[in-house]
Enzyme design. Structure first.
Site, PDB file in Angstrom:
ATOM      1  N   GLU A   1       0.811  -1.218   0.000  1.00  0.00           N
ATOM      2  CA  GLU A   1       0.000   0.000   0.000  1.00  0.00           C
ATOM      3  C   GLU A   1       0.843   1.266   0.000  1.00  0.00           C
ATOM      4  OE1 GLU A   1      -2.744  -0.732   3.169  1.00  0.00           O
ATOM      5  OE2 GLU A   1      -3.794  -2.253   2.026  1.00  0.00           O
TER       6      GLU A   1
ATOM      7  N   LYS B   1     -15.619  -1.381   2.377  1.00  0.00           N
ATOM      8  CA  LYS B   1     -14.893  -1.885   1.205  1.00  0.00           C
ATOM      9  C   LYS B   1     -15.906  -2.496   0.239  1.00  0.00           C
ATOM     10  CE  LYS B   1     -10.604  -3.116   3.652  1.00  0.00           C
ATOM     11  NZ  LYS B   1      -9.902  -4.237   4.326  1.00  0.00           N
TER      12      LYS B   1
END
Length: 437
Positions: free
Chosen positions: A208, A347
């Site tokens: 990330e 999400k």
């Protein structure tokens, strides 16, 4: 008489995500020629209750990670389910695809296939009515830019480092605008890089975009972050707070493997903790460092533990359920009833459609909890989550470090939205957090 808008064609293809794994991209073409395109993201640390991401399992191709079957479902079953329908009716489109799948967890056609078509439909519809996506979904009230929860040190499943905690993040709550927040955060990120380099640590990045140094302990990561905030000219606990994602389900599962069910194993350092010791550990860290948010501090199955954690820390910090809730309204409503946590990580691909995602955000906000719109560790250049964060006035976004194009793409989209909104844009700063009274 004007012909009603309808979905004319749906295309599907296999593309690569930021980890070099295949994912599904869908393209929806409308009767007026408008086109929408979207790709499904993918997680590394996934909750057991997430909707099913369909993979081919053919070891001779992409090591079994191919998504050709899911792409075929886009072209056939899902195309049949949505073609001829009005793309402006998102609820109907998503319901038609969910019905075509017919399972509880989208296991037949795949959440990755359904989600890609769902998001592509919304984008095509927004184009057809000449509105940016955030405005199409959120109307004129969609004007709150999110506070970034910016990942700057990666550990756990996201990095080959010695850190058990999966993510260490900074939140620029003292900034006056989103663009200023991004600038401040990026300054801290670069300052941290200099500090790490000066001390001989490798500054390679994880999935990330955060650094993945070989630290001796999780506390060492927190020390470096506090130092980087100060060295960059900011005040920890005022301009910036720290957020962590413990991904504790991983620790819970590791303890199970060695026959210590119900406990938590910090598998990279070898420490074994009981539920009460875990809660004490988090409380001690909160006492020592300017921590404002803790995600998945306990396992997805440990509802009793979560209750204790919420009683102990729920009034002080944001307790975020990710694996615990998996963007699922059934699980969120259970959390609300049992007074467990005070925030939900959102999400798309955990639930698998835009409608269900928006329902989860609405339920969370109606409870007075916070909703954080989030990326996955496997991302693409798709920027839909930036628009959703603004459309729903969520107030917070989690989309990685200011490095790697798959992460920066989302920040750049938010900068565009902020510029487009002009004086109407709101940056909530500390107001985005219920616990910062």
């Amino acid at each position: 008489m004007k012909k009603l808008l309808s979905i004319e064609k749906v295309k599907g293809r296999e593309i690569l995500d930021s980890r070099g794994n295949p994912t599904v991209e869908a393209e929806v073409i409308l009767s007026d020629g408008s086109v929408g395109m979207a790709a499904a993201p993918s997680g590394a640390s996934t909750g057991a209750f997430e909707a099913v991401e369909l993979r081919d399992g053919d070891k001779g191709r992409y090591l079994g990670n191919g998504v050709l079957n899911a792409v075929e479902h886009v072209k056939k079953e899902l195309s049949e389910a949505v073609c001829g329908r009005n793309p402006l009716n998102q609820v109907e489109i998503d319901a038609a695809m969910i019905d075509a799948d017919g399972t509880e967890n989208k296991g037949k056609l795949g959440a990755n296939a359904i989600l890609a078509v769902s998001l592509a439909t919304a984008k095509a519809a927004a184009t057809a009515v000449s509105l940016p996506l955030y405005q199409y979904l959120g109307g004129t009230n969609a004007r709150t830019l999110p506070v970034p929860m910016m990942n700057i040190i990666n550990g756990g499943k996201h990095a080959d480092s010695s850190l058990n905690i999966q993510e260490f993040m900074i939140m620029p709550v003292g900034a006056k605008s989103f663009s200023e927040a991004l600038e401040h955060s990026t300054t801290v990120f670069h300052t941290l890089k200099k500090l790490l380099k000066a001390d001989g640590y490798v500054t390679a990045v994880g999935d990330e975009g955060g650094f993945a140094p070989k630290f001796n302990s999780d506390e060492q990561a927190l020390e470096y972050i506090v130092e980087a905030i100060k060295k960059a000219g900011f005040e920890p606990g005022s301009d910036f707070y720290i957020a962590m994602d413990a991904a504790a389900t991983e620790m819970y599962d590791e303890a199970k493997k060695i026959g210590k069910e119900g406990n938590y194993l910090f598998w990279k350092s070898g420490e074994l903790k009981t539920v009460d010791e875990m809660i004490d550990y988090w409380e001690n860290l909160c006492n020592k460092y300017p921590i404002l948010s803790l995600e998945d501090g306990l396992a997805e199955e440990d509802w009793e533990g979560w209750k204790k954690l919420t009683e102990r820390l729920g009034s002080r910090i944001q307790l975020v359920g990710d694996d615990l809730f998996v963007t699922n309204t059934n699980r969120i409503s259970k959390g609300i009833k049992e007074d467990i946590s005070n925030s939900v990580l959102i999400k798309f691909n955990q639930i698998g459609s835009l409608t269900e995602t928006l329902n989860a955000i609405e339920m969370t906000k109606n409870q007075g909890w916070t909703a954080i719109v989030s990326h996955r560790s496997g991302e693409t250049e798709d920027t839909t989550i930036a628009d959703i964060a603004v459309a729903t006035n969520a107030g917070q976004i989690k989309t990685g470090a200011p490095s790697r194009s798959d992460r920066v793409a989302k920040y750049n989209q938010l900068l565009r939205i902020e510029q487009e909104l002009g004086q109407a844009a709101i940056y909530p700063g500390k107001k985005a957090f219920k616990v910062l009274k």
